[in-house]
Design a protein around this motif. Structure first.
Motif, short mmCIF file in Angstrom:
data_model
loop_
_atom_site.label_atom_id
_atom_site.label_comp_id
_atom_site.label_asym_id
_atom_site.label_seq_id
_atom_site.Cartn_x
_atom_site.Cartn_y
_atom_site.Cartn_z
N PHE A 18 0.84 -1.20 0.00
CA PHE A 18 0.00 0.00 0.00
C PHE A 18 0.87 1.25 0.00
O PHE A 18 0.62 2.19 -0.76
CB PHE A 18 -0.94 -0.01 1.21
N THR A 21 2.24 2.02 -3.34
CA THR A 21 1.27 2.65 -4.25
C THR A 21 1.13 4.13 -3.95
O THR A 21 0.88 4.92 -4.85
CB THR A 21 -0.11 1.96 -4.19
N ARG A 22 1.30 4.51 -2.68
CA ARG A 22 1.22 5.93 -2.31
C ARG A 22 2.41 6.69 -2.89
O ARG A 22 2.25 7.83 -3.31
CB ARG A 22 1.18 6.11 -0.79
N ALA A 24 4.05 5.84 -5.65
CA ALA A 24 3.80 5.91 -7.10
C ALA A 24 2.80 7.03 -7.42
O ALA A 24 3.01 7.82 -8.36
CB ALA A 24 3.29 4.57 -7.61
N ALA A 25 1.74 7.11 -6.64
CA ALA A 25 0.74 8.16 -6.86
C ALA A 25 1.34 9.55 -6.59
O ALA A 25 1.05 10.51 -7.32
CB ALA A 25 -0.47 7.92 -5.97
#
Length: 130
Positions: A18, A21-22, A24-25
């Motif tokens: 998770f 993904t943060r 990457a965002a």
């Protein structure tokens, strides 16, 4: 086999994914082009959360498993859940401001010390026949 600890390990890994993904965002949101890892303060905080979690995983996972194997699966798993909670608190605080990361950091660090002590106690008890 320490079944509860296995589940907590998977939860820790999922939390780490998770966080990835943060990051990457945040690359896109704050315009930090790969391979850069600096540029915008909010991006840098998200990146540091991810990296700090990675830095603690080699401390957390072995002590978690050694405590589970040599002392108690349920106790180790419960401590593992507290560690994840501390990391979540670290994430939530650090996202807002650098100064707000400390409570979560302290929780997860104390959990690692307790897991280390539990692992050592379990190993010594087995050596002594207890």
């Amino acid at each position: 086999m320490p079944q509860y600890t296995a589940l907590v390990t998977l939860l820790a890994v999922l939390f780490y994914v998770f966080l990835g993904t943060r990051v990457a965002a945040a690359h896109g949101k704050f315009g930090v082009k790969l391979p850069a890892v600096t540029g915008h303060p909010e991006f840098e905080r998200v990146h540091r959360i991810h990296m700090n979690t990675l830095e603690w995983m080699p401390i957390f996972l072995p002590t978690l498993w050694l405590c589970a194997v040599y002392l108690n699966d349920i106790a180790a798993a419960a401590l593992g859940l507290v560690w994840i909670g501390g990391r979540i608190l670290y994430y939530a605080g650090y996202r807002k401001a650098v100064e707000k990361r400390t409570p979560g950091f302290l929780i997860q660090a104390v959990v690692c010390v307790v897991l280390l002590i539990g692992a050592l106690a379990g190993i010594f008890m087995q050596w002594s026949g207890g």
